[in-house]
Design an enzyme around this catalytic site. Structure first.
Site, PDB file in Angstrom:
ATOM      1  N   TYR A  33     -22.237   4.796 -10.992  1.00 18.43           N
ATOM      2  CA  TYR A  33     -20.916   5.060 -10.210  1.00 18.43           C
ATOM      3  C   TYR A  33     -21.168   5.894  -8.980  1.00 18.43           C
ATOM      4  O   TYR A  33     -22.207   6.569  -9.096  1.00 18.43           O
ATOM      5  CB  TYR A  33     -19.774   5.524 -10.943  1.00 18.43           C
ATOM      6  CG  TYR A  33     -20.074   6.931 -11.510  1.00 18.43           C
ATOM      7  CD1 TYR A  33     -21.006   7.339 -12.131  1.00 18.43           C
ATOM      8  CD2 TYR A  33     -19.182   7.807 -10.942  1.00 18.43           C
ATOM      9  CE1 TYR A  33     -20.947   8.688 -12.726  1.00 18.43           C
ATOM     10  CE2 TYR A  33     -19.233   8.938 -11.133  1.00 18.43           C
ATOM     11  CZ  TYR A  33     -20.218   9.500 -12.297  1.00 18.43           C
ATOM     12  OH  TYR A  33     -20.322  11.066 -12.579  1.00 18.43           O
ATOM     13  N   LYS A 149     -27.212   8.595 -11.460  1.00 18.53           N
ATOM     14  CA  LYS A 149     -25.570   8.509 -11.744  1.00 18.53           C
ATOM     15  C   LYS A 149     -25.231   7.563 -12.490  1.00 18.53           C
ATOM     16  O   LYS A 149     -24.410   6.503 -11.943  1.00 18.53           O
ATOM     17  CB  LYS A 149     -24.947   8.674 -10.393  1.00 18.53           C
ATOM     18  CG  LYS A 149     -23.678   9.557 -10.061  1.00 18.53           C
ATOM     19  CD  LYS A 149     -23.040   9.889  -8.899  1.00 18.53           C
ATOM     20  CE  LYS A 149     -21.611  10.249  -8.922  1.00 18.53           C
ATOM     21  NZ  LYS A 149     -21.304  11.504  -9.650  1.00 18.53           N
ATOM     22  N   GLU A 182     -26.790  22.295 -14.294  1.00 20.03           N
ATOM     23  CA  GLU A 182     -25.862  21.637 -13.473  1.00 20.03           C
ATOM     24  C   GLU A 182     -24.328  21.875 -13.961  1.00 20.03           C
ATOM     25  O   GLU A 182     -24.264  22.313 -15.387  1.00 20.03           O
ATOM     26  CB  GLU A 182     -26.198  20.560 -12.873  1.00 20.03           C
ATOM     27  CG  GLU A 182     -25.892  19.469 -13.755  1.00 20.03           C
ATOM     28  CD  GLU A 182     -26.211  17.911 -13.224  1.00 20.03           C
ATOM     29  OE1 GLU A 182     -25.752  18.082 -11.862  1.00 20.03           O
ATOM     30  OE2 GLU A 182     -26.753  17.397 -14.069  1.00 20.03           O
ATOM     31  N   LEU A 207     -28.343  15.980 -11.218  1.00 24.97           N
ATOM     32  CA  LEU A 207     -27.862  14.931 -10.251  1.00 24.97           C
ATOM     33  C   LEU A 207     -28.251  15.587  -8.884  1.00 24.97           C
ATOM     34  O   LEU A 207     -27.678  16.767  -8.611  1.00 24.97           O
ATOM     35  CB  LEU A 207     -26.590  14.360 -10.235  1.00 24.97           C
ATOM     36  CG  LEU A 207     -26.213  13.371  -9.375  1.00 24.97           C
ATOM     37  CD1 LEU A 207     -26.841  12.217  -9.924  1.00 24.97           C
ATOM     38  CD2 LEU A 207     -24.825  13.298  -9.416  1.00 24.97           C
TER      39      LEU A 207
END
Ligand code: PLP
Length: 285
Positions: A33, A149, A182, A207
């Site tokens: 996505y 992702k 993250e 990411l």
């Protein structure tokens, strides 16, 4: 106004926007996505998002469902039909519909494409940014390929829920060595006591956020000292500032981590300046 959702070639009313029961995105989270910011009705950093999408598709050997130009037209049309001025557009591509079996289906299986768009309350977001957000830390428990992702986001969902339960807005994953990777849906940054901007290198542990990439440009333009390296939770507690970056939040100041105030407990000057200048460096079109 009824929301409109693009599903496999058709713009459908929200209540009829179905995917198949044996769609591999639904069955296996076998899907990727992107989320792009919409500002003034225009897409922000679309080129970079579509490049990252291509990489995610390639890493998972999911076929590209349509040419980038066609995809771009669908994104824009979905934004237009939903009358989004300020908000986000969401794009998901799955490996398609096939009888349930873990291994890849036949190569002629057509990927499924879903696009949604919705408005965000820009004033409310500005108010949140003016106050800053609280963050909690949680153990890193995701697979090692978070650089892709993919929609396999269950650990992120649980982390975000833990944050919400604790009265915070974001959770930072912490690896076994005590270093922050993250956020559940953002990249993590600190500003050290001596004014250095620190964020983890975009290796396989995080990411590579598009907002992160643009913020690196903004930081260079502002002549900020940058260290792309890991930082520990202990270092974050002692930082002068902290913030997160993502397409929907841009630069969001963090004012507490695990209940400890960061700096003077208010949004920092560096985070505010990066937020202020962000759209001058992003590509909008
Ligand atoms: N890291 C994770 C896990 C995310 O889910 C996101 C965005 O949703 C980001 C980082 C930030 O990426 P971007 O700046 O491209 O939105």
């Amino acid at each position: 106004m009824t929301r409109t959702v693009y599903v496999d070639g058709r713009y459908r009313p929200y209540a009829q926007a179905y995917v198949h029961a044996e769609d591999r995105g639904f069955q296996f989270a076998d899907a990727v996505y992107e989320v792009e910011e919409v500002k003034g009705g225009l897409l922000v950093d679309e080129r970079r998002h579509l490049e990252r999408l291509d990489r995610s598709l390639a890493e998972l050997a999911i076929a590209r469902p349509m040419a980038p130009g066609a995809l771009s037209r669908v994104l824009r049309e979905t934004v237009r039909r939903n009358r989004v001025r300020d908000g986000i557009v969401y794009l998901q591509i799955t490996r398609g519909v096939a009888r349930r079996d873990h291994a890849f289906p036949s190569p002629d299986t057509r990927p499924s494409v879903v696009v949604t768009a919705r408005s965000l309350n820009r004033d409310a977001n500005e108010r949140i940014a003016a106050e800053g957000i609280a963050v909690i830390t949680v153990p890193e428990n995701r697979w090692p390929r978070v650089d892709i992702k993919s929609v396999s986001l269950l650990p992120n969902v649980l982390a975000k829920e833990a944050a919400r339960t604790a009265g915070a807005r974001e959770a930072w994953f912490v690896d076994r060595d005590g270093f922050v990777t993250e956020g559940a849906s953002s990249n993590a940054w600190i500003v050290t006591r001596d004014g250095k901007l620190v964020t983890r290198p975009a290796d396989h542990g995080i990411l590579r956020g598009i907002t992160r990439t643009v913020v690196l440009d903004v930081a260079a333009a502002q002549n900020l000292g940058l260290e792309e390296r890991r930082f520990s939770v202990a270092e974050a507690y002692e930082a002068r500032e902290a913030f997160v970056t993502s397409a929907s939040q841009i630069v969001m100041p963090v004012v507490s981590i695990d209940g400890r105030p960061i700096g003077n407990g208010a949004p920092g000057l560096v985070a505010n300046a990066l937020r202020r200048d962000f759209h001058r460096h992003a590509e909008t079109g």
